[in-house]
Design a protein around this motif. Structure first.
Motif, PDB file in Angstrom:
ATOM      1  N   ALA A  32       0.833  -1.202   0.000  1.00  0.00           N
ATOM      2  CA  ALA A  32       0.000   0.000   0.000  1.00  0.00           C
ATOM      3  C   ALA A  32       0.867   1.251   0.000  1.00  0.00           C
ATOM      4  N   PRO A  33       0.362   2.349  -0.567  1.00  0.00           N
ATOM      5  CA  PRO A  33       1.119   3.614  -0.504  1.00  0.00           C
ATOM      6  C   PRO A  33       1.321   4.046   0.937  1.00  0.00           C
ATOM      7  N   LYS A  34       2.345   4.836   1.187  1.00  0.00           N
ATOM      8  CA  LYS A  34       2.620   5.335   2.517  1.00  0.00           C
ATOM      9  C   LYS A  34       1.432   6.131   3.040  1.00  0.00           C
ATOM     10  N   GLY A  35       0.994   5.824   4.261  1.00  0.00           N
ATOM     11  CA  GLY A  35      -0.121   6.530   4.865  1.00  0.00           C
ATOM     12  C   GLY A  35      -1.481   6.013   4.471  1.00  0.00           C
ATOM     13  N   PHE A  36      -1.543   4.983   3.617  1.00  0.00           N
ATOM     14  CA  PHE A  36      -2.834   4.514   3.114  1.00  0.00           C
ATOM     15  C   PHE A  36      -3.671   3.843   4.201  1.00  0.00           C
ATOM     16  N   SER A  37      -3.054   3.506   5.340  1.00  0.00           N
ATOM     17  CA  SER A  37      -3.827   2.892   6.420  1.00  0.00           C
ATOM     18  C   SER A  37      -4.953   3.810   6.885  1.00  0.00           C
ATOM     19  N   ALA A  38      -4.807   5.127   6.674  1.00  0.00           N
ATOM     20  CA  ALA A  38      -5.892   6.050   7.016  1.00  0.00           C
ATOM     21  C   ALA A  38      -7.143   5.738   6.206  1.00  0.00           C
ATOM     22  N   ALA A  39      -6.954   5.403   4.921  1.00  0.00           N
ATOM     23  CA  ALA A  39      -8.093   5.031   4.079  1.00  0.00           C
ATOM     24  C   ALA A  39      -8.642   3.674   4.480  1.00  0.00           C
ATOM     25  N   THR A  40      -7.746   2.728   4.767  1.00  0.00           N
ATOM     26  CA  THR A  40      -8.180   1.386   5.165  1.00  0.00           C
ATOM     27  C   THR A  40      -8.993   1.442   6.448  1.00  0.00           C
ATOM     28  N   LYS A  41      -8.527   2.217   7.407  1.00  0.00           N
ATOM     29  CA  LYS A  41      -9.244   2.334   8.681  1.00  0.00           C
ATOM     30  C   LYS A  41     -10.588   3.027   8.494  1.00  0.00           C
ATOM     31  N   THR A  42     -10.636   4.055   7.636  1.00  0.00           N
ATOM     32  CA  THR A  42     -11.896   4.758   7.394  1.00  0.00           C
ATOM     33  C   THR A  42     -12.938   3.814   6.803  1.00  0.00           C
ATOM     34  N   ILE A  43     -12.544   3.050   5.800  1.00  0.00           N
ATOM     35  CA  ILE A  43     -13.473   2.089   5.193  1.00  0.00           C
ATOM     36  C   ILE A  43     -13.898   1.040   6.223  1.00  0.00           C
ATOM     37  N   GLY A  44     -12.928   0.575   7.017  1.00  0.00           N
ATOM     38  CA  GLY A  44     -13.226  -0.477   7.985  1.00  0.00           C
ATOM     39  C   GLY A  44     -14.204  -0.044   9.053  1.00  0.00           C
ATOM     40  N   THR A  45     -14.003   1.146   9.622  1.00  0.00           N
ATOM     41  CA  THR A  45     -14.890   1.566  10.701  1.00  0.00           C
ATOM     42  C   THR A  45     -16.277   1.939  10.186  1.00  0.00           C
ATOM     43  N   GLU A  46     -16.342   2.508   8.976  1.00  0.00           N
ATOM     44  CA  GLU A  46     -17.662   2.777   8.406  1.00  0.00           C
ATOM     45  C   GLU A  46     -18.378   1.469   8.062  1.00  0.00           C
ATOM     46  N   PHE A  47     -17.592   0.445   7.711  1.00  0.00           N
ATOM     47  CA  PHE A  47     -18.162  -0.879   7.488  1.00  0.00           C
ATOM     48  C   PHE A  47     -18.734  -1.442   8.790  1.00  0.00           C
ATOM     49  N   GLU A  48     -18.018  -1.267   9.898  1.00  0.00           N
ATOM     50  CA  GLU A  48     -18.519  -1.744  11.187  1.00  0.00           C
ATOM     51  C   GLU A  48     -19.857  -1.091  11.540  1.00  0.00           C
ATOM     52  N   VAL A  49     -19.970   0.199  11.276  1.00  0.00           N
ATOM     53  CA  VAL A  49     -21.228   0.899  11.532  1.00  0.00           C
ATOM     54  C   VAL A  49     -22.336   0.344  10.645  1.00  0.00           C
ATOM     55  N   THR A  86     -12.930   9.682  11.727  1.00  0.00           N
ATOM     56  CA  THR A  86     -13.066   9.596  10.275  1.00  0.00           C
ATOM     57  C   THR A  86     -12.751  10.931   9.608  1.00  0.00           C
ATOM     58  N   GLN A  87     -13.159  12.037  10.257  1.00  0.00           N
ATOM     59  CA  GLN A  87     -12.903  13.350   9.662  1.00  0.00           C
ATOM     60  C   GLN A  87     -11.400  13.608   9.544  1.00  0.00           C
ATOM     61  N   ILE A  88     -10.652  13.304  10.608  1.00  0.00           N
ATOM     62  CA  ILE A  88      -9.204  13.503  10.586  1.00  0.00           C
ATOM     63  C   ILE A  88      -8.564  12.597   9.536  1.00  0.00           C
ATOM     64  N   LEU A  89      -9.008  11.354   9.469  1.00  0.00           N
ATOM     65  CA  LEU A  89      -8.408  10.413   8.531  1.00  0.00           C
ATOM     66  C   LEU A  89      -8.701  10.791   7.088  1.00  0.00           C
ATOM     67  N   ARG A  90      -9.881  11.311   6.818  1.00  0.00           N
ATOM     68  CA  ARG A  90     -10.186  11.765   5.458  1.00  0.00           C
ATOM     69  C   ARG A  90      -9.273  12.944   5.077  1.00  0.00           C
ATOM     70  N   ASN A  91      -8.980  13.799   6.035  1.00  0.00           N
ATOM     71  CA  ASN A  91      -8.040  14.892   5.764  1.00  0.00           C
ATOM     72  C   ASN A  91      -6.651  14.342   5.443  1.00  0.00           C
ATOM     73  N   ILE A  92      -6.236  13.314   6.179  1.00  0.00           N
ATOM     74  CA  ILE A  92      -4.931  12.707   5.919  1.00  0.00           C
ATOM     75  C   ILE A  92      -4.884  12.127   4.512  1.00  0.00           C
ATOM     76  N   VAL A  93      -5.941  11.421   4.136  1.00  0.00           N
ATOM     77  CA  VAL A  93      -5.999  10.847   2.789  1.00  0.00           C
ATOM     78  C   VAL A  93      -5.923  11.955   1.739  1.00  0.00           C
ATOM     79  N   ALA A  94      -6.693  13.031   1.947  1.00  0.00           N
ATOM     80  CA  ALA A  94      -6.740  14.120   0.975  1.00  0.00           C
ATOM     81  C   ALA A  94      -5.382  14.804   0.831  1.00  0.00           C
ATOM     82  N   GLU A  95      -4.743  15.098   1.973  1.00  0.00           N
ATOM     83  CA  GLU A  95      -3.518  15.906   1.935  1.00  0.00           C
ATOM     84  C   GLU A  95      -2.272  15.075   1.633  1.00  0.00           C
ATOM     85  N   ARG A  96      -2.155  13.894   2.290  1.00  0.00           N
ATOM     86  CA  ARG A  96      -0.889  13.171   2.224  1.00  0.00           C
ATOM     87  C   ARG A  96      -0.860  12.122   1.118  1.00  0.00           C
TER      88      ARG A  96
END
Length: 378
Positions: free
Chosen positions: A308-325, A362-372
């Motif tokens: 995975a690209p560097k920092g992509f765990s932010a996207a993986t975690k976002t998808i995972g937690t929204e999946f849990e919900v 999720t809000q912080i992680l989406r910012n990480i995905v967008a910026e980094r």
């Protein structure tokens, strides 16, 4: 490309599933009463709330703590895929993993990367043997997802660091022996600088652990207060005043794992037979859940295999937690009026908003995905 699973992995998964079935719901006595009943007896989030020292010793006996760690550091030297299939099966089956989970998932790998040889010789054997439980002191009452804003102080005093401050949402601290704690060691440095990491004995004088009882009746989250706690200088991990990089690497371990996709899988599997599949809307929901799980599983594998690209765990975690919900919402809709009863379905429905908070909102992680990752402007 051959996607067929080797026979040895199938056998290993079957062994882990059998062990999870044997141990599901068997946790150490909890001082906080569980008011939820047993309509659905296999607990969800077992990696977080399922504390069992006996199960930790069972994992150690099988060589399932530190599976991928180097043999010369006491680990098993096994493949990433072997660990993946074991823990996917254990968490999905509700095995009580919480006592050994943080040591295996985060603390051990962090010490292997940043710790001194002396630290590894001291702490890794106890983790591998299943005899030490760990927590992570990161979030604070005024600093949740923003690690750079933490204010807990560590001041050098001879051969010790003196730590004062408070941490909150410290999972498992009430049962933990140690805390991997982040503190500010240079108050004059910029926010992302002046941070250091310490290994803190939670039985030290000046440590006060306060369990936080949530809406479900569980108390795995804790507030931990540090009142001039003395920590030996040799318990500093990595580089003094420059641990933000270490923190981010540790978060990669936390955010990119399979636990986010199987934490409430056992509940989903129990509720699914109740669903009216003749309803096209229900079929759409099931299709969405099943396809998201498979996509998420591949994202986790990419993380674990280093693809995975560097920092992509932010996207993986976002998808995972929204999946849990989504799984919690689906189970509540299928159960209908029964969700109003205080059982495992209602517990998961009440707890679901926390999924998108712990480990980074999720809000912080989406910012990480967008910026980094995407390189979008701030």
């Amino acid at each position: 490309m051959d996607f067929a699973e080797p026979e040895e992995l199938r056998d290993l998964r079957d062994e882990a599933r059998a062990l999870a079935t044997e141990w599901a719901g068997r946790t150490d006595p909890n001082p906080t009463p569980d008011p939820m009943g047993t309509t659905f007896g296999v607990p969800e989030d077992s990696w977080l709330i399922g504390t069992s020292k006996a199960f930790s010793l069972e994992l150690a006996q099988r060589g399932w703590i530190g599976m991928t760690w180097p043999v010369d550091e006491g680990g098993q030297g096994r493949s990433t895929m072997e660990r993946f299939v074991v823990y996917e099966a254990l968490i999905a089956g509700g095995a009580p993993l919480a006592t050994s989970w943080f040591a295996d998932r985060q603390i051990g790998p962090t010490l292997l990367q940043f710790g001194t040889p002396e630290q590894r010789r001291r702490f890794l054997p106890e983790m591998i043997a299943g005899r030490s439980a760990w927590s992570i002191g990161m979030s604070e009452p005024d600093a949740g997802s923003d690690v750079a804003s933490i204010s807990t102080r560590a001041v050098r005093d001879g051969d010790h660091w003196v730590i004062s401050g408070a941490k909150v949402w410290t999972s498992g601290a009430a049962e933990a022996d140690w805390c991997y704690l982040i503190a500010r060691t240079d108050p004059d440095a910029p926010p992302h600088r002046g941070l250091s990491e310490f290994l803190v004995d939670l039985h030290s004088p000046g440590v006060e652990v306060r369990p936080i009882v949530d809406v479900t009746g569980n108390a795995h989250f804790c507030e931990v207060r540090y009142d001039e706690v003395r920590v030996p200088v040799e318990n500093l991990v990595g580089v003094e005043n420059d641990s933000f990089r270490q923190v981010m690497r540790q978060m990669e371990h936390e955010r990119g794992g399979i636990d986010r996709f199987v934490s409430n899988r056992a509940l989903y599997d129990l509720v699914l037979p109740m669903a009216d599949i003749s309803d096209p809307r229900v079929r759409q929901d099931v299709a969405r859940i099943e396809s998201t799980y498979r996509i998420g599983r591949h994202l986790v594998l990419r993380e674990m295999l280093g693809q995975a690209p560097k920092g992509f765990s932010a996207a993986t975690k976002t998808i995972g937690t929204e999946f849990e919900v989504a799984v919690a919402d689906f189970c509540a809709r299928v159960a209908g009026a029964e969700t109003m009863l205080w059982n495992r379905i209602s517990r998961n429905a009440c707890y679901a908003p926390a999924y998108t908070i712990m480990g980074g909102t999720t809000q912080i992680l989406r910012n990480i995905v967008a910026e980094r990752i995407l390189g979008l402007p701030r």
